[in-house]
Design an enzyme around this catalytic site. Structure first.
Site, PDB file in Angstrom:
ATOM      1  N   TRP A 109       0.740  -1.301   0.139  1.00 10.89           N
ATOM      2  CA  TRP A 109      -0.137  -0.144  -0.056  1.00 10.89           C
ATOM      3  C   TRP A 109       0.975   1.194  -0.039  1.00 10.89           C
ATOM      4  O   TRP A 109       0.535   2.048  -0.867  1.00 10.89           O
ATOM      5  CB  TRP A 109      -0.975  -0.048   1.150  1.00 10.89           C
ATOM      6  N   ASP A 180      -1.595   6.267   6.532  1.00  7.51           N
ATOM      7  CA  ASP A 180      -2.801   5.376   5.944  1.00  7.51           C
ATOM      8  C   ASP A 180      -2.888   4.403   7.090  1.00  7.51           C
ATOM      9  O   ASP A 180      -2.104   3.466   7.255  1.00  7.51           O
ATOM     10  CB  ASP A 180      -1.949   4.987   4.691  1.00  7.51           C
ATOM     11  N   LYS A 204     -12.355  -2.103   6.312  1.00  8.77           N
ATOM     12  CA  LYS A 204     -11.534  -2.999   6.709  1.00  8.77           C
ATOM     13  C   LYS A 204     -11.970  -3.382   8.061  1.00  8.77           C
ATOM     14  O   LYS A 204     -12.414  -4.160   8.639  1.00  8.77           O
ATOM     15  CB  LYS A 204     -10.027  -2.632   7.034  1.00  8.77           C
TER      16      LYS A 204
HETATM   17  C1  LIG Z   1      -7.612  -1.635   1.601  1.00 14.12           C
HETATM   18  C2  LIG Z   1      -6.356  -0.678   1.805  1.00 14.12           C
HETATM   19  C3  LIG Z   1      -6.376   0.631   0.866  1.00 14.12           C
HETATM   20  C4  LIG Z   1      -7.051   0.649  -0.110  1.00 14.12           C
HETATM   21  O1  LIG Z   1      -8.202   1.077   0.014  1.00 14.12           O
HETATM   22  P1  LIG Z   1      -9.384   1.276  -0.958  1.00 14.12           P
HETATM   23  O2  LIG Z   1     -10.568   1.904  -0.296  1.00 14.12           O
HETATM   24  O3  LIG Z   1      -9.552  -0.092  -1.773  1.00 14.12           O
HETATM   25  O4  LIG Z   1      -8.961   2.346  -1.899  1.00 14.12           O
HETATM   26  C5  LIG Z   1      -5.137   1.000   1.092  1.00 14.12           C
HETATM   27  N1  LIG Z   1      -4.341   1.097   2.207  1.00 14.12           N
HETATM   28  C6  LIG Z   1      -4.499  -0.054   2.979  1.00 14.12           C
HETATM   29  C7  LIG Z   1      -3.447  -0.040   4.139  1.00 14.12           C
HETATM   30  C8  LIG Z   1      -5.468  -0.709   2.938  1.00 14.12           C
HETATM   31  O5  LIG Z   1      -5.732  -1.948   3.910  1.00 14.12           O
END
Ligand SMILES: *Cc1c(COP(=O)(O)O)cnc(C)c1O
Length: 370
Positions: A109, A180, A204
């Site tokens: 990511w 993030d 998540k």
């Molecule tokens: C799932 C995830 C993303 C991407 O998320 P989207 O909503 O699909 O754009 C980005 N960073 C992390 C750490 C993730 O787990």
């Protein structure tokens, strides 16, 4: 939910969209046809109605209470997922500024995030774990962050590799820290004042897909240029109280319910952290006590409490593991295609019973096939 539907529910180890607390789903079911006082479903009412603005305000205030968000931070609800944040962060903090952004590239990511930043300006990886296949993390105290960097960016939990920072990278006070936190948001208490921006898509650990929470220190709202596409400018979302355009109303409603569940049923972030510690230990113990049958991907001191990643001795056994697990109602354990192996995502809403069942299955499978 009829009894039959509840019985059909598996222990869902999906990485995302992921498990949601059953009690929340039941509440949502009860309100689905008619939200109290609305005469319609929450999906069918105006985002500017009194009822929905109260729902959104309540979701925000519950998040603020849970996380202890200081008053000089805005909490925004936006769309586009975390992937859009890969672009929105540099569009607001990097574009046209001449400074360099520093990134910690610790997995899939953050690797995607720096690629997007490079479209907006100069972005440098001051750590890149590629050579060790992203199995470990840099020490948070020894980072070479430029004092004049536009920001320092990292991902607190790499969902695919299963590596998680125990604490925030140490960063000069002049440099905003951007995180993030998509896959460990609300899994433990955080000191928000350490961050410039912290964001997380909901699907998540915090709700269904569709809404992304952005917690941003208010002084940073000024950094986005007026020429940015309107949706990309954080300032617009702040000024419009996350109603710059139609927000994902149903997702915001569910996010609010999950935050309430954490606050009232679980007892807050400290309590959920203890639970997450306990749950993840059960699986890491099963790995460590398997005499090498299971090989964890993450270095021991970087192990994620949300996504437990490991491999088996062969592809064949891996497929058998997944198929046999499914017979025990242990579902969605296949690792991400880029890493392979097994990934058990054990977010807040995964009951400890599910983790215990998986740990027991792992032990039985290893002795039968080792
Ligand atoms: C799932 C995830 C993303 C991407 O998320 P989207 O909503 O699909 O754009 C980005 N960073 C992390 C750490 C993730 O787990």
């Amino acid at each position: 939910m009829n009894a039959n539907a509840v019985e059909q529910r598996v222990f869902n180890f999906s990485a995302g969209p992921a498990v949601i607390p059953l009690s929340v789903l039941e509440e949502v079911r009860d309100e689905l046809l008619c939200y109290p006082g609305a005469g319609a479903s929450v999906m069918e009412i105006s985002h500017r109605s009194k009822i929905f603005t109260a729902i959104a305000a309540d979701a925000e205030s519950t998040l603020r209470e849970l996380l202890g968000v200081p008053d000089d931070y805005s909490v925004l609800f936006v769309q586009g997922g975390s992937a859009l944040q890969f672009s929105m962060v540099p569009a607001n903090l990097l574009r046209g500024g001449g400074a360099v952004a520093n990134y910690l590239v610790t997995g899939a990511w953050s690797k995607k995030a720096i690629a997007e930043a490079k479209k907006e300006g100069e972005a440098v990886a001051i750590f890149d774990g590629k050579e060790r296949n992203y199995c470990d993390l840099p020490s948070v105290n020894s980072l070479q962050v430029s004092a004049d960097a536009a920001y320092l960016y990292y991902c607190s939990n790499e969902t695919i590799q299963g590596v998680q920072f125990e604490s925030e990278p140490v960063c000069p006070s002049t440099v905003p820290l951007v995180c993030d936190a998509s896959s460990d948001f609300l899994s433990r208490p955080l000191e928000i004042s350490k961050y410039g921006i912290l964001y997380a898509c909901a699907q998540k650990n915090a709700g269904p897909a569709g809404v992304t929470v952005v917690i941003i220190r208010k002084d940073l709202l000024a950094r986005g240029e007026a020429s940015l596409p309107g949706y990309l400018n954080y300032r617009n979302h702040d000024e419009a109280e996350s109603m710059w355009n139609t927000p994902p109303t149903f997702a915001v409603y569910m996010l609010g319910k999950i935050a309430k569940w954490l606050q009232n049923d679980v007892g807050g972030l400290r309590a959920v952290e203890v639970m997450n510690e306990k749950k993840s230990s059960l699986l890491y113990q099963a790995i460590d006590e398997s005499n090498g049958f299971y090989r964890g991907h993450a270095a021991v001191d970087c192990r994620s409490k949300m996504n437990v990643t490991f491999n088996l001795p062969s592809e064949e056994l891996q497929s058998k593991f997944i198929a046999d697990a499914a017979k025990h109602r242990l579902d969605s354990l296949k690792g991400h295609r880029s890493v392979g192996g097994i990934r058990a995502s054990i977010y807040n809403a995964m009951p400890i019973d599910g983790v215990e069942a998986l740990a027991t299955f792992m032990k039985e499978f290893a002795s039968a096939n080792g």
